[in-house]
Design a protein around this motif. Structure first.
Motif, PDB file in Angstrom:
ATOM      1  N   ASN A   1      -8.159  -8.711  -9.137  1.00 61.08           N
ATOM      2  CA  ASN A   1      -7.710  -7.630  -9.088  1.00 61.08           C
ATOM      3  C   ASN A   1      -8.361  -6.777  -8.002  1.00 61.08           C
ATOM      4  O   ASN A   1      -7.802  -5.786  -7.201  1.00 61.08           O
TER       5      ASN A   1
ATOM      6  N   ALA B   1      -2.252  -4.441  -6.456  1.00 59.29           N
ATOM      7  CA  ALA B   1      -0.851  -4.313  -6.648  1.00 59.29           C
ATOM      8  C   ALA B   1      -0.059  -5.515  -7.235  1.00 59.29           C
ATOM      9  O   ALA B   1       0.952  -5.428  -8.055  1.00 59.29           O
TER      10      ALA B   1
ATOM     11  N   LEU C   1       7.424  -8.714  -6.603  1.00 67.53           N
ATOM     12  CA  LEU C   1       6.104  -8.722  -5.707  1.00 67.53           C
ATOM     13  C   LEU C   1       5.210  -9.851  -6.328  1.00 67.53           C
ATOM     14  O   LEU C   1       4.742  -9.681  -7.431  1.00 67.53           O
TER      15      LEU C   1
ATOM     16  N   ASN D   1       2.370 -11.107  -4.160  1.00 71.28           N
ATOM     17  CA  ASN D   1       1.114 -10.467  -3.599  1.00 71.28           C
ATOM     18  C   ASN D   1       1.420  -9.368  -2.493  1.00 71.28           C
ATOM     19  O   ASN D   1       2.342  -9.634  -1.704  1.00 71.28           O
ATOM     20  N   SER D   2       0.524  -8.564  -2.230  1.00 73.22           N
ATOM     21  CA  SER D   2       0.834  -7.407  -0.891  1.00 73.22           C
ATOM     22  C   SER D   2       0.706  -8.182   0.332  1.00 73.22           C
ATOM     23  O   SER D   2       1.416  -7.607   1.329  1.00 73.22           O
TER      24      SER D   2
ATOM     25  N   ASP E   1      -6.256  -7.842  -4.667  1.00 65.84           N
ATOM     26  CA  ASP E   1      -4.896  -7.242  -4.635  1.00 65.84           C
ATOM     27  C   ASP E   1      -4.330  -6.733  -5.834  1.00 65.84           C
ATOM     28  O   ASP E   1      -3.671  -7.216  -6.683  1.00 65.84           O
TER      29      ASP E   1
ATOM     30  N   GLN F   1       4.318  -9.177   2.912  1.00 69.28           N
ATOM     31  CA  GLN F   1       4.125  -9.556   1.363  1.00 69.28           C
ATOM     32  C   GLN F   1       4.862 -11.039   0.929  1.00 69.28           C
ATOM     33  O   GLN F   1       5.630 -11.503   1.648  1.00 69.28           O
TER      34      GLN F   1
ATOM     35  N   SER G   1       4.096  -9.174 -14.071  1.00 71.04           N
ATOM     36  CA  SER G   1       4.093  -9.908 -12.738  1.00 71.04           C
ATOM     37  C   SER G   1       3.890 -11.429 -13.154  1.00 71.04           C
ATOM     38  O   SER G   1       3.257 -11.858 -13.917  1.00 71.04           O
TER      39      SER G   1
ATOM     40  N   GLU H   1      -0.306  -4.920 -11.057  1.00 69.78           N
ATOM     41  CA  GLU H   1      -0.028  -3.463 -11.839  1.00 69.78           C
ATOM     42  C   GLU H   1       1.194  -3.689 -12.711  1.00 69.78           C
ATOM     43  O   GLU H   1       1.022  -3.135 -13.823  1.00 69.78           O
ATOM     44  N   ASP H   2       1.950  -4.643 -12.772  1.00 64.85           N
ATOM     45  CA  ASP H   2       3.287  -4.656 -13.493  1.00 64.85           C
ATOM     46  C   ASP H   2       2.516  -6.042 -14.792  1.00 64.85           C
ATOM     47  O   ASP H   2       2.304  -7.048 -14.183  1.00 64.85           O
TER      48      ASP H   2
END
Length: 177
Positions: free
Chosen positions: A152, A157, A112, A114-115, A155, A99, A164, A160-161
């Motif tokens: 999106n 995730a 976070l 990026n995943s 990634d 990550q 972010s 999501e927030d």
């Protein structure tokens, strides 16, 4: 997947710097699939990324062992910084899972970004394409919305927030006139 030539064209050959991909893949536990296919990163990308860390508290590609209390130690490799806050906001590779995290050096926060490191490079690539094609305010919000959809798909995730790193960057892009 974006190829090496496309990355070079988007980031410009004179605006790239190699990172120790092969060495990291051998040394770190992060799966090979989490790394970008290229062994270079952009040096500087507008307001979202810089690899210029000269004079900063941490050097580019240095390792940081962050004590996490009962959870043990989190091993991070510095891959860049937020340009306006290069002493305090570092982009780091989590060497165990691949990550990319944003480390607030002063307060020890982690976010976070990026995943995977691979997704981080893809985001920087698409962001560079957006900046290169920018002609000003007219249509920028619509293009920022399209960029968000692209990111999106790569990634989810990372977006999501609502607060972010990438969401804030995209909101600022869409609101600039």
């Amino acid at each position: 997947m974006t190829d090496s030539d496309a990355f070079l064209k988007a980031w410009e050959p004179d605006n790239t710097i190699p990172y120790p991909r092969r060495h990291w893949m051998e040394e770190f536990a992060a799966p090979a699939a989490t790394y970008p296919a290229v062994d270079f990163l952009p040096l500087d990308m507008s307001a979202v990324f810089t690899a210029y860390l000269e004079g900063a508290q941490f050097d580019l590609y240095s390792l940081i062992n962050l004590e996490m209390g009962p959870d043990g130690t989190l091993a991070l490799a510095v891959i860049g910084a937020v340009p306006e806050e290069r002493d305090d906001m570092l982009f780091c590779l989590d060497t165990d899972n691949g990550q990319v995290l944003l480390l607030g050096v002063g307060d020890g926060t982690l976010e976070l970004v990026n995943s995977t490191f691979k997704a981080f490079a893809e985001f920087l690539y698409h962001f560079a394409l957006f900046i290169d094609a920018d002609t000003g305010g007219l249509g920028r919000a619509k293009r920022a919305k399209a960029l968000r959809a692209t990111m999106n798909a790569i990634d989810p995730a990372a977006l999501e927030d609502r607060e972010s790193w990438w969401n804030v960057a995209l909101i600022q892009l869409g609101s600039k006139r």
